[in-house]
Write a protein that holds these residues in place. Structure first.
Motif, PDB file in Angstrom:
ATOM      1  N   UNK A   1       0.813  -1.207   0.000  1.00 41.02           N
ATOM      2  CA  UNK A   1       0.000   0.000   0.000  1.00 41.02           C
ATOM      3  C   UNK A   1       0.848   1.258   0.000  1.00 41.02           C
ATOM      4  N   UNK A   2       2.001   1.204   0.673  1.00 33.94           N
ATOM      5  CA  UNK A   2       2.900   2.362   0.685  1.00 33.94           C
ATOM      6  C   UNK A   2       3.444   2.634  -0.716  1.00 33.94           C
ATOM      7  N   UNK A   3       3.837   1.576  -1.426  1.00 31.84           N
ATOM      8  CA  UNK A   3       4.345   1.739  -2.789  1.00 31.84           C
ATOM      9  C   UNK A   3       3.223   2.204  -3.714  1.00 31.84           C
ATOM     10  N   UNK A   4       2.047   1.597  -3.572  1.00 30.11           N
ATOM     11  CA  UNK A   4       0.910   1.971  -4.413  1.00 30.11           C
ATOM     12  C   UNK A   4       0.559   3.450  -4.219  1.00 30.11           C
ATOM     13  N   UNK A   5       0.567   3.918  -2.972  1.00 28.13           N
ATOM     14  CA  UNK A   5       0.230   5.318  -2.700  1.00 28.13           C
ATOM     15  C   UNK A   5       1.246   6.271  -3.320  1.00 28.13           C
ATOM     16  N   UNK A   6       2.530   5.916  -3.232  1.00 30.86           N
ATOM     17  CA  UNK A   6       3.570   6.763  -3.815  1.00 30.86           C
ATOM     18  C   UNK A   6       3.429   6.843  -5.325  1.00 30.86           C
ATOM     19  N   UNK A   7       3.180   5.713  -5.965  1.00 34.07           N
ATOM     20  CA  UNK A   7       3.041   5.711  -7.419  1.00 34.07           C
ATOM     21  C   UNK A   7       1.755   6.409  -7.853  1.00 34.07           C
ATOM     22  N   UNK A   8       0.699   6.244  -7.050  1.00 32.57           N
ATOM     23  CA  UNK A   8      -0.551   6.932  -7.363  1.00 32.57           C
ATOM     24  C   UNK A   8      -0.352   8.443  -7.313  1.00 32.57           C
ATOM     25  N   UNK A   9       0.462   8.904  -6.359  1.00 32.89           N
ATOM     26  CA  UNK A   9       0.751  10.330  -6.270  1.00 32.89           C
ATOM     27  C   UNK A   9       1.477  10.859  -7.485  1.00 32.89           C
ATOM     28  N   UNK A  10       2.160   9.953  -8.191  1.00 38.36           N
ATOM     29  CA  UNK A  10       2.860  10.337  -9.418  1.00 38.36           C
ATOM     30  C   UNK A  10       2.016  10.043 -10.658  1.00 38.36           C
ATOM     31  N   UNK A  11       0.737   9.688 -10.430  1.00 31.23           N
ATOM     32  CA  UNK A  11      -0.152   9.415 -11.548  1.00 31.23           C
ATOM     33  C   UNK A  11       0.046   8.066 -12.195  1.00 31.23           C
ATOM     34  N   UNK A  12       0.637   7.112 -11.466  1.00 36.14           N
ATOM     35  CA  UNK A  12       0.883   5.792 -12.027  1.00 36.14           C
ATOM     36  C   UNK A  12      -0.020   4.756 -11.371  1.00 36.14           C
ATOM     37  N   UNK A  13      -0.655   3.911 -12.187  1.00 37.38           N
ATOM     38  CA  UNK A  13      -1.423   2.787 -11.683  1.00 37.38           C
ATOM     39  C   UNK A  13      -0.490   1.601 -11.447  1.00 37.38           C
ATOM     40  N   UNK A  14      -0.907   0.705 -10.546  1.00 34.46           N
ATOM     41  CA  UNK A  14      -0.077  -0.443 -10.194  1.00 34.46           C
ATOM     42  C   UNK A  14      -0.900  -1.716 -10.287  1.00 34.46           C
ATOM     43  N   UNK A  15      -0.339  -2.703 -10.974  1.00 38.02           N
ATOM     44  CA  UNK A  15      -0.932  -4.034 -11.039  1.00 38.02           C
ATOM     45  C   UNK A  15      -0.155  -4.923 -10.073  1.00 38.02           C
ATOM     46  N   UNK A  16      -0.786  -5.332  -8.982  1.00 39.29           N
ATOM     47  CA  UNK A  16      -0.112  -6.093  -7.924  1.00 39.29           C
ATOM     48  C   UNK A  16      -0.401  -7.577  -8.072  1.00 39.29           C
ATOM     49  N   UNK A  17       0.646  -8.389  -8.046  1.00 40.33           N
ATOM     50  CA  UNK A  17       0.526  -9.844  -8.067  1.00 40.33           C
ATOM     51  C   UNK A  17       1.163 -10.388  -6.791  1.00 40.33           C
ATOM     52  N   UNK A  18       0.357 -11.028  -5.938  1.00 34.06           N
ATOM     53  CA  UNK A  18       0.855 -11.568  -4.672  1.00 34.06           C
ATOM     54  C   UNK A  18       1.155 -13.051  -4.825  1.00 34.06           C
ATOM     55  N   UNK A  19       2.336 -13.451  -4.384  1.00 28.89           N
ATOM     56  CA  UNK A  19       2.748 -14.854  -4.410  1.00 28.89           C
ATOM     57  C   UNK A  19       2.852 -15.348  -2.973  1.00 28.89           C
ATOM     58  N   UNK A  20       1.928 -16.212  -2.578  1.00 31.55           N
ATOM     59  CA  UNK A  20       1.954 -16.820  -1.238  1.00 31.55           C
ATOM     60  C   UNK A  20       2.739 -18.130  -1.336  1.00 31.55           C
ATOM     61  N   UNK A  21       3.944 -18.138  -0.794  1.00 34.74           N
ATOM     62  CA  UNK A  21       4.791 -19.320  -0.919  1.00 34.74           C
ATOM     63  C   UNK A  21       4.236 -20.519  -0.151  1.00 34.74           C
TER      64      UNK A  21
END
Length: 213
Positions: A31-51
């Motif tokens: 969420x911290x990374x997503x918020x920073x990129x959103x502030x720069x006008x960038x969308x984020x596609x997140x893929x979570x890998x549960x080992x």
């Protein structure tokens, strides 16, 4: 002019329990990374890998030399991402065996130049040095680019004030998120995909802007 494509962020969580403090830390960093990129006008596609869900597949890969479809998808998510968050519980003063095994089945050159945020969880702050003597060397060997701030969360960090000498957990999460987002924004590949005429600010200049006065 083509539309700006979302940046890809892979999140690897090696937590074993449900719920997991390792996954919780991974989610907060995401969420911290997503918020920073959103502030720069960038969308984020997140893929979570549960080992945890891939443990048997990883073991079979060592025996057969071939990944299962699910493991192959996880490897593809990590190797094709613009940035990676990797979080492990600390066992016996190091990363977990499951965490190490997953990165062992990835080709040694697949993470070259990839921005990585390394993080770990544990029961006591005494294990925090595992970030520096285990995780950071692992990703350095894989020639990834690890952000300066690695985040460790001990049991007392959750809901508490943490160690005043190392800042609180939310402060460290926010700082690490800014650093990974800055690296991802500066990727030549990301700029080429965007193709929107936006000037790319050199990473050294972006890091300088993050330093306190």
């Amino acid at each position: 002019m083509s539309a700006r494509q979302p940046q890809r962020l892979a999140v690897v969580s090696a937590g074993l329990s449900v719920p997991s403090s390792t996954r919780l830390l991974a989610d907060r960093l995401t969420e911290a990374v997503r918020a920073e990129l959103a502030g720069a006008g960038r969308e984020v596609d997140v893929q979570v890998v549960e080992l945890r869900d891939l443990a048997a597949d990883i073991a079979k890969n060592f025996a057969s030399g071939f990944p299962s479809p699910d493991l192959a998808d996880a490897i593809e998510s990590v190797t094709s991402a613009d940035g990676l968050i990797a979080v492990t519980p600390v066992f016996t003063a190091s990363y977990s065996g499951l965490f190490k095994s997953f990165f062992d089945v990835i080709d040694n050159d697949a993470l070259t130049g990839k921005p990585v945020l390394a993080a770990a969880t544990g029961g006591t702050a005494r294990h925090s040095l595992a970030l520096e003597h285990a995780l950071r060397p692992l990703f350095a060997y894989l020639r990834a680019v690890v952000v300066p701030t690695a985040v460790y969360a001990a049991s007392e960090d959750w809901g508490g004030h943490g160690d005043p000498l190392t800042d609180t957990l939310p402060t460290r999460i926010a700082r690490a998120g800014r650093e990974l987002a800055a690296l991802m924004r500066d990727l030549p590949g990301g700029a080429a995909r965007a193709d929107d005429g936006t000037d790319v600010v050199p990473f050294a200049q972006q890091l300088a802007a993050l330093r306190p006065e």
